[in-house]
Design an enzyme around this catalytic site. Structure first.
Site, short mmCIF file in Angstrom:
data_model
loop_
_atom_site.label_atom_id
_atom_site.label_comp_id
_atom_site.label_asym_id
_atom_site.label_seq_id
_atom_site.Cartn_x
_atom_site.Cartn_y
_atom_site.Cartn_z
N ASP A 1 -1.80 -0.71 48.74
CA ASP A 1 -2.96 0.14 48.69
C ASP A 1 -3.72 0.24 50.19
OD1 ASP A 1 -5.76 1.10 48.66
OD2 ASP A 1 -5.44 0.91 46.43
N HIS A 2 -3.31 1.39 50.79
CA HIS A 2 -3.58 1.30 52.18
C HIS A 2 -5.19 1.11 52.37
CE1 HIS A 2 -4.60 5.73 51.87
NE2 HIS A 2 -5.17 5.64 53.05
N ARG B 1 19.64 9.32 52.25
CA ARG B 1 20.84 9.75 51.63
C ARG B 1 22.21 10.23 52.51
NH1 ARG B 1 18.40 13.26 47.13
NH2 ARG B 1 16.99 13.57 48.90
N HIS C 1 -7.76 3.15 45.33
CA HIS C 1 -8.67 3.10 46.35
C HIS C 1 -10.06 2.59 46.05
CE1 HIS C 1 -5.02 4.25 48.37
NE2 HIS C 1 -5.28 5.58 48.32
N GLY D 1 11.76 9.48 55.35
CA GLY D 1 10.89 10.37 54.86
C GLY D 1 9.66 10.45 55.64
N LEU E 1 6.49 9.31 55.16
CA LEU E 1 5.64 8.12 55.39
C LEU E 1 6.37 7.22 56.30
CD1 LEU E 1 3.21 6.66 54.32
CD2 LEU E 1 4.65 5.31 52.69
N LYS F 1 2.41 3.25 46.30
CA LYS F 1 1.66 3.91 45.16
C LYS F 1 2.55 5.08 45.04
CE LYS F 1 -1.60 7.02 46.23
NZ LYS F 1 -2.83 7.86 46.63
N1 LIG Z 1 3.52 10.31 52.85
C1 LIG Z 1 2.27 9.88 52.81
O1 LIG Z 1 1.42 10.18 53.54
C2 LIG Z 1 2.25 9.06 51.64
C3 LIG Z 1 3.48 8.61 50.41
N2 LIG Z 1 3.07 7.58 49.94
C4 LIG Z 1 4.37 7.36 49.07
O2 LIG Z 1 5.46 6.86 49.74
C5 LIG Z 1 6.55 7.28 48.92
C6 LIG Z 1 7.53 8.10 49.93
O3 LIG Z 1 6.56 9.29 50.25
P1 LIG Z 1 7.26 10.37 51.40
O4 LIG Z 1 7.63 9.45 52.70
O5 LIG Z 1 6.11 11.33 51.55
O6 LIG Z 1 8.38 11.02 50.64
P2 LIG Z 1 9.38 11.86 51.17
O7 LIG Z 1 10.02 13.09 50.19
O8 LIG Z 1 9.04 12.46 52.52
O9 LIG Z 1 10.77 11.06 51.69
C7 LIG Z 1 11.64 10.52 50.34
C8 LIG Z 1 12.28 9.54 50.92
O10 LIG Z 1 13.11 9.15 49.76
C9 LIG Z 1 14.62 9.40 49.90
N3 LIG Z 1 15.32 9.57 48.89
C10 LIG Z 1 15.10 10.68 47.93
N4 LIG Z 1 16.08 10.70 46.81
C11 LIG Z 1 16.66 9.57 46.97
C12 LIG Z 1 17.60 9.00 46.22
N5 LIG Z 1 18.35 9.61 45.22
N6 LIG Z 1 18.11 7.85 46.73
C13 LIG Z 1 17.67 7.21 47.80
N7 LIG Z 1 16.73 7.72 48.65
C14 LIG Z 1 16.28 8.94 48.19
C15 LIG Z 1 14.59 10.31 50.85
O11 LIG Z 1 15.62 10.41 51.75
P3 LIG Z 1 16.95 11.49 51.87
O12 LIG Z 1 15.91 12.71 51.54
O13 LIG Z 1 16.89 11.71 53.45
O14 LIG Z 1 17.77 11.14 51.33
C16 LIG Z 1 13.52 10.29 51.89
O15 LIG Z 1 13.79 9.04 52.83
C17 LIG Z 1 6.11 7.86 47.76
O16 LIG Z 1 6.01 6.67 46.82
C18 LIG Z 1 4.73 8.38 47.99
O17 LIG Z 1 3.89 8.58 46.81
C19 LIG Z 1 1.83 6.89 49.75
C20 LIG Z 1 0.90 7.17 50.58
C21 LIG Z 1 1.01 8.20 51.40
O1 LIG Z 2 -3.93 7.66 49.28
C1 LIG Z 2 -4.39 8.79 49.61
O2 LIG Z 2 -5.46 8.72 50.41
C2 LIG Z 2 -5.47 9.73 51.33
C3 LIG Z 2 -6.96 9.48 52.01
O3 LIG Z 2 -6.84 8.39 52.84
P1 LIG Z 2 -7.86 8.30 54.13
O4 LIG Z 2 -7.20 6.88 54.64
O5 LIG Z 2 -7.47 9.20 54.98
O6 LIG Z 2 -9.08 7.94 53.64
C4 LIG Z 2 -5.89 10.93 50.52
O7 LIG Z 2 -6.11 12.15 51.40
C5 LIG Z 2 -4.67 11.12 49.66
O8 LIG Z 2 -4.82 12.31 48.79
C6 LIG Z 2 -4.31 9.73 48.83
O9 LIG Z 2 -2.96 10.06 48.25
#
Ligand SMILES: NC(=O)C1=CN([C@@H]2O[C@H](COP(=O)(O)OP(=O)(O)OC[C@H]3O[C@@H](n4cnc5c(N)ncnc54)[C@H](OP(=O)(O)O)[C@@H]3O)[C@@H](O)[C@H]2O)C=CC1
Ligand SMILES: O=C1O[C@H](COP(=O)(O)O)[C@@H](O)[C@H](O)[C@H]1O
Length: 502
Positions: free
Chosen positions: A179-180, A44, A242, A13, A15, A150
């Site tokens: 909580d980053h 997956r 936060h 994903g 993150l 989160k």
């Molecule tokens: N991105 C960000 O900046 C931030 C994200 N978060 C939190 O982090 C978490 C992940 O976010 P993010 O990386 O953006 O999400 P993405 O949508 O980019 O990635 C989701 C991940 O979950 C996997 N996935 C999806 N469905 C399934 C399933 N059925 N079984 C197993 N794995 C699955 C995907 O794998 P694949 O599709 O390859 O199968 C992928 O690796 C969330 O809870 C989000 O709220 C929190 C703060 C910031």
């Molecule tokens: O968790 C989150 O934080 C960012 C802001 O983070 P920062 O470290 O840049 O201050 C926010 O943009 C996002 O909407 C929220 O999910």
């Protein structure tokens, strides 16, 4: 530090690529990972280990704060990574995962210490925790930990439900809720700022502090996240987690640097002392805003409702300002103000502590003393004092003294947090008590939004938020301190004066 396995759900994903692999790599370079460890990344689709290692290499090239200059070091890091296909709902996949984890433990001769990192959508949190338990992955002779992203619930009820479910597979002491903001270096400093500085300690209460302002303003809009954000709003996205964590960290009054349990107790005390919001006065204490079209850096930007993916007529909050009271011995009668929003004039996370003016009302025209803690994007602490104006001895003018300014090449929040989780230090993670009490505090606001008890105020993109937010603070005789209190209005006045004298 114990040798261990790091199992990353959501390993393909956004993150993982932007934050988690770069954090692991930087910790590895700094020798802050255990001597021997194994990373298992999950997604997956089927992919080979070698192919996936190249995906990680690409993510490091793009997102790591330090580039992989030494190919041997990079290769050694990539070699710790294995990839497996797994669907969260498929127990059979977890059984296969267990076999892979055990194989690696044997190959590397490491104990069965396992850290499970859930970087997946929240709908999978429970299922994954259960499948870890049911597959036996969580039955270890060593330790197990669950790091969870989160959002932790979307209201009080769902957060409680999720916690109960996770509690069936993991003990509270094994759960590390990310909580980053708690990983930001300056936020980590708040733990000792007051307790280790007698000057501040002496002033740290309602005797000397007039108000505390906590701001997290962002210049970005909703970006491509409307699907998530329109159901979340600033209240769930920023305030419940936060912003309330910042409030706890600045007001907790630790007697000295504490361990995780002391910090947790002090933070809980703050949350238990928060004066609950009442429905009949909630609109006087909460401002709800949404950005309208405006100008940012000379460019027109659209209103929230015209952003891609935002449903027509959405009343979602992109801005919240809030007045809170901590009814305890130290803070009673000191208003705390929180303000956060998207598409605001500047990117700035900071805490401003305004000190009382002993001669207030006696026409001194002094600016108050301020202690400003800059968290993001700049890190620093400064105080604002008053001095005589060299051009006019009758006048006072503010001056700013920088206490502390960090370099730019600091560990990122995710590095600090992952390092702590790997070491088993939960000080800077959100414990359940805090999460539950935060939802409890925020729940009346969610209810008031549902019932439309709080008007939605619009603010132009590129501004400091709606006027109602200024009025909230002005009602108590204060104003929001902007980023540069000294260089602000007074500096302009000063410029003009100097020009006249020239
Ligand atoms: N991105 C960000 O900046 C931030 C994200 N978060 C939190 O982090 C978490 C992940 O976010 P993010 O990386 O953006 O999400 P993405 O949508 O980019 O990635 C989701 C991940 O979950 C996997 N996935 C999806 N469905 C399934 C399933 N059925 N079984 C197993 N794995 C699955 C995907 O794998 P694949 O599709 O390859 O199968 C992928 O690796 C969330 O809870 C989000 O709220 C929190 C703060 C910031
Ligand atoms: O968790 C989150 O934080 C960012 C802001 O983070 P920062 O470290 O840049 O201050 C926010 O943009 C996002 O909407 C929220 O999910």
């Amino acid at each position: 530090m114990d040798n261990m396995t790091f199992v990353l759900f959501g390993g393909t994903g956004d993150l993982a690529k932007r934050k988690i692999y770069p954090a692991l790599f930087n910790l590895y370079i700094d020798k802050k990972m255990p001597e021997t460890f194994s990373i298992i990344a999950l997604g997956r689709k089927e992919t080979s280990h070698a192919e996936f290692q190249q995906v990680v290499a690409k993510s490091l090239e793009t997102f790591s704060r330090r580039k992989a200059n030494d190919q041997a070091v990079l290769n050694a890091f990539l070699e710790t990574i294995r990839y497996a296909a797994l669907d969260a709902g498929n127990l059979e996949d977890f059984n296969k995962l267990r076999t892979l984890v055990e194989q690696r433990e044997q190959e590397l001769n490491i104990p069965d210490n396992r850290l499970f990192y859930l970087s997946v959508a929240p709908e999978f949190f429970e299922t994954i925790a259960f499948n870890i338990k049911d597959s036996g992955l969580g039955s270890t002779q060593g330790w197990k930990r669950l790091v969870i992203e989160k959002p932790f619930g979307r209201d009080l009820q769902s957060a409680r439900h999720l916690n109960e479910q996770l509690g069936k597979a993991f003990d509270e002491s094994e759960i590390y809720r990310i909580d980053h903001y708690l990983g930001k270096p300056m936020v980590q400093n708040l733990e000792i700022l007051e307790s280790s500085n007698p000057i501040l300690k002496a002033l740290w209460s309602n005797h000397h502090i007039a108000n505390v302002q906590i701001t997290a303003s962002e210049t970005v809009g909703v970006e491509e996240r409307a699907g998530y954000y329109d159901h979340s709003g600033a209240i769930r996205d920023m305030v419940q987690n936060h912003m309330l964590q910042l409030l706890m960290m600045i007001s907790m009054r630790l007697p000295r640097k504490g361990d995780a349990s002391e910090v947790r107790m002090k933070k809980r005390n703050v949350m238990e002392s928060l004066r609950p919001l009442q429905m009949d006065t909630i609109a006087q204490n909460v401002v709800r805003g949404q950005y309208a079209a405006g100008e940012m850096n000379g460019k027109r930007v659209p209103a929230y409702i015209d952003e891609p993916g935002v449903p027509a007529g959405s009343k979602n909050d992109t801005f919240i300002a809030l007045r809170l009271w901590i009814d305890n011995y130290f803070w009673s009668e000191v208003p705390f103000y929180i303000r956060t929003g998207k598409r605001m004039k500047e990117k700035s996370t900071r805490i401003v502590i305004e000190f009382k003016e002993p001669l207030k009302g006696q026409n001194t025209n002094n600016d108050p003393n301020l202690l400003v803690i800059e968290i993001n994007p700049n890190e620093g602490i400064f105080i604002q004092l008053n001095k005589k104006d060299p051009l006019n001895n009758e006048k006072l003018e503010p001056m700013r003294i920088n206490f502390y300014e960090c370099g730019t090449d600091l560990p990122e929040a995710y590095e600090n947090l992952i390092h702590d989780a790997v070491r088993g230090d939960s000080t800077f993670f959100a414990h359940w008590d805090e999460v539950e009490l935060s939802w409890q505090y925020v729940q009346p606001i969610l209810d008031a939004f549902e019932q439309d008890l709080i008007p939605l105020s619009y603010y132009p993109a590129g501004s400091n938020g709606p006027e109602a937010s200024d009025q909230l603070v002005a009602a108590d005789g204060f104003k929001w301190w902007l980023d540069k209190p000294v260089e602000g209005e007074k500096a302009e006045e000063k410029e003009k004066e100097l020009a006249i004298q020239r």
